[in-house]
Enzyme design. Structure first.
Site, PDB file in Angstrom:
ATOM      1  N   HIS A   1       1.329  -5.636 -11.399  1.00 37.28           N
ATOM      2  CA  HIS A   1       2.079  -5.385 -12.645  1.00 37.28           C
ATOM      3  C   HIS A   1       3.595  -5.361 -12.422  1.00 37.28           C
ATOM      4  O   HIS A   1       4.357  -5.428 -13.364  1.00 37.28           O
ATOM      5  CB  HIS A   1       1.583  -4.109 -13.350  1.00 37.28           C
ATOM      6  CG  HIS A   1       1.920  -2.819 -12.672  1.00 37.28           C
ATOM      7  ND1 HIS A   1       1.806  -1.608 -13.317  1.00 37.28           N
ATOM      8  CD2 HIS A   1       2.352  -2.524 -11.425  1.00 37.28           C
ATOM      9  CE1 HIS A   1       2.160  -0.641 -12.494  1.00 37.28           C
ATOM     10  NE2 HIS A   1       2.489  -1.164 -11.345  1.00 37.28           N
TER      11      HIS A   1
ATOM     12  N   ASP B 161       3.426  -3.408   3.847  1.00 40.82           N
ATOM     13  CA  ASP B 161       4.442  -3.099   2.826  1.00 40.82           C
ATOM     14  C   ASP B 161       5.819  -3.284   3.437  1.00 40.82           C
ATOM     15  O   ASP B 161       5.956  -3.544   4.643  1.00 40.82           O
ATOM     16  CB  ASP B 161       4.272  -1.649   2.325  1.00 40.82           C
ATOM     17  CG  ASP B 161       4.809  -1.438   0.905  1.00 40.82           C
ATOM     18  OD1 ASP B 161       5.909  -1.951   0.596  1.00 40.82           O
ATOM     19  OD2 ASP B 161       4.146  -0.759   0.118  1.00 40.82           O
TER      20      ASP B 161
ATOM     21  N   SER C   9       6.644  -8.989   4.017  1.00 37.37           N
ATOM     22  CA  SER C   9       6.672  -9.312   2.590  1.00 37.37           C
ATOM     23  C   SER C   9       5.454 -10.140   2.218  1.00 37.37           C
ATOM     24  O   SER C   9       5.162 -11.153   2.869  1.00 37.37           O
ATOM     25  CB  SER C   9       7.935 -10.104   2.249  1.00 37.37           C
ATOM     26  OG  SER C   9       7.824 -10.588   0.928  1.00 37.37           O
ATOM     27  N   PHE C  10       4.789  -9.739   1.138  1.00 39.75           N
ATOM     28  CA  PHE C  10       3.596 -10.487   0.713  1.00 39.75           C
ATOM     29  C   PHE C  10       3.941 -11.852   0.134  1.00 39.75           C
ATOM     30  O   PHE C  10       3.069 -12.623  -0.198  1.00 39.75           O
ATOM     31  CB  PHE C  10       2.711  -9.676  -0.232  1.00 39.75           C
ATOM     32  CG  PHE C  10       3.389  -8.861  -1.314  1.00 39.75           C
ATOM     33  CD1 PHE C  10       4.375  -9.400  -2.121  1.00 39.75           C
ATOM     34  CD2 PHE C  10       2.981  -7.546  -1.534  1.00 39.75           C
ATOM     35  CE1 PHE C  10       4.963  -8.648  -3.131  1.00 39.75           C
ATOM     36  CE2 PHE C  10       3.572  -6.783  -2.545  1.00 39.75           C
ATOM     37  CZ  PHE C  10       4.567  -7.336  -3.338  1.00 39.75           C
TER      38      PHE C  10
ATOM     39  N   GLY D 253       0.791  -1.240   0.000  1.00 38.36           N
ATOM     40  CA  GLY D 253       0.000   0.000   0.000  1.00 38.36           C
ATOM     41  C   GLY D 253       0.812   1.273   0.000  1.00 38.36           C
ATOM     42  O   GLY D 253       0.274   2.356  -0.180  1.00 38.36           O
TER      43      GLY D 253
END
Ligand code: SAM
Length: 381
Positions: free
Chosen positions: A285, A240, A267-268, A218
């Site tokens: 993206h 984030d 971390s995602f 975010g």
């Protein structure tokens, strides 16, 4: 020699040094004296020739504008006219080089010069300046890794080499070890995203009901702040990398939603905080297909059945057309190993992770043009 070029040559002979007086000259090409169109021979000066000159003068225009922003020249000239020596003394720069940059600043239309050797902001310079507008935030996006990546585009296309942005030394690592640059990136991202809430309002978009909204990747929370205003009873989380959230407290405070928002570093690729609305705004993206599946799968794991996943991206048209997304796509390719995708490509990656497309909203059209962005709303199945 064309009459324009003769005039330019005459002016150069009369005033070899210092700014040239430009009656009413307030932007590149407004009197023709400094126009890069001077590169064109008479027979080439048609619409296609002018378009080509504009394409190939970007390498001159952009660095000049960025240097003027980075050296704080716009701020120093706000409401004042100064000589190169005044500016150099204040900015700690070389006086001769400063004068040359200021004259180049006239050529790109950001500055104008007086006969007494002083420079002032043009109308465009005032728009870019720190007090007048926020477009200058975009100039700071001209970060070293972005410059280098874009310059290597042809070589990249030749080799087809895949970039791994999560690898040591990748773009996110660079921001992690250059906190000042991470703040610049956050400012530019924030500016780029800040038009979106107004566009969503204008498109009549209402977010799905939720009690805990997680803005995944975010950054400063530009989109989260808007969502929390639309969902007054919801709590928010920005998830984030730690350095990316440095500007979030100030931004959320100014938006009046800081007391409802938690900042969670992480971390995602490992895990994502739980919530009933996960937002991925301009995140997917940045990544290749395999990484996208991991990020979305972690959102699905942290989301409740019936909850939502809201994705904001430059969704590519199914049939190629002159869309902004195709330009973003090459930047994603060279900088991150990511890509822009069509609606069907998004669905093919996201739905197998446990989601079904609920709605699709085109947003952000300007002057009747194609909307560059889309909001894809998925429901957790
Ligand atoms: C292009 S920015 C988008 C920011 C924001 N969502 C917006 O729309 O303005 C991508 C964000 O992904 C974050 N990011 C990159 N790698 C990440 C990771 N492994 N885990 C969490 N966030 C990450 C970056 O720090 C950055 O803030």
């Amino acid at each position: 020699m064309s009459s324009t070029r003769k005039a330019a040559a005459a002016a150069a002979t009369a005033l070899p040094d210092g700014p040239r007086p430009r009656p009413g000259g307030d932007g590149a090409g407004s009197s023709g004296t400094y126009s890069v169109l001077d590169f064109l021979t008479d027979g080439e000066n048609d619409a296609a020739g002018r378009q080509l000159v504009q394409l190939f003068s970007g390498y001159l225009y952009t660095p000049v504008a960025v240097a003027i922003v980075e050296l704080g020249i716009l701020g120093r000239l706000a409401g004042k006219a100064l000589t190169p020596e005044d500016i150099a003394k204040d900015a700690g720069t070389d006086p001769d080089a400063t004068g040359r940059l200021l004259r180049a600043g006239m050529a790109v239309g950001l500055l104008s010069g007086d006969e007494d050797g002083r420079f002032r902001l043009s109308a465009a310079g005032e728009r870019l300046g720190p007090d007048a507008g926020r477009l200058g935030e975009m100039a700071v996006l001209w970060l070293e890794p972005i410059r280098e990546a874009m310059v290597g585009l042809a070589e990249h296309v030749r080799s087809g080499q895949q970039v791994d942005p999560a690898a040591p030394g990748g773009f996110w690592d660079y921001l992690g070890s250059h906190p000042g640059e991470a703040v610049k990136f956050a400012r530019a991202m924030g500016y780029a995203t800040s038009r979106l809430p107004a566009a969503l309002d204008a498109a009549g978009y209402r977010p799905p009901a939720a009690s805990r909204v997680v803005d995944v990747g975010g950054n400063r929370g530009t989109m989260l702040a808007w969502l929390l205003k639309a969902l007054p009873d919801a709590a928010g989380v920005i998830f984030d990398r730690a350095e990316a959230m440095a500007t979030a407290p100030d931004f959320l405070g100014a938006a009046g939603v800081q007391h409802r928002t938690e900042l969670v570093p992480g971390s995602f690729f490992n895990e994502v905080p739980e919530g009933d609305l996960h937002l991925l705004s301009r995140v997917l993206h940045n990544w290749d297909d395999k990484s996208v599946r991991r990020i979305v799968a972690n959102c699905a794991k942290a989301g409740s059945r019936g909850g939502s996943l809201v994705v904001v991206e430059y969704v590519l048209p199914a049939v190629p057309e002159p869309a902004a997304g195709h330009l973003m796509d090459v930047m994603m390719m060279v900088l991150y190993g990511g890509r822009e995708r069509t609606l069907e490509q998004h669905r093919a990656l996201i739905e197998p992770c446990g989601y079904a497309l609920r709605e699709e909203y085109p947003v952000g059209a300007v002057d009747g043009g194609q909307p560059p962005l889309r909001v894809l709303e998925f429901v957790r199945t």
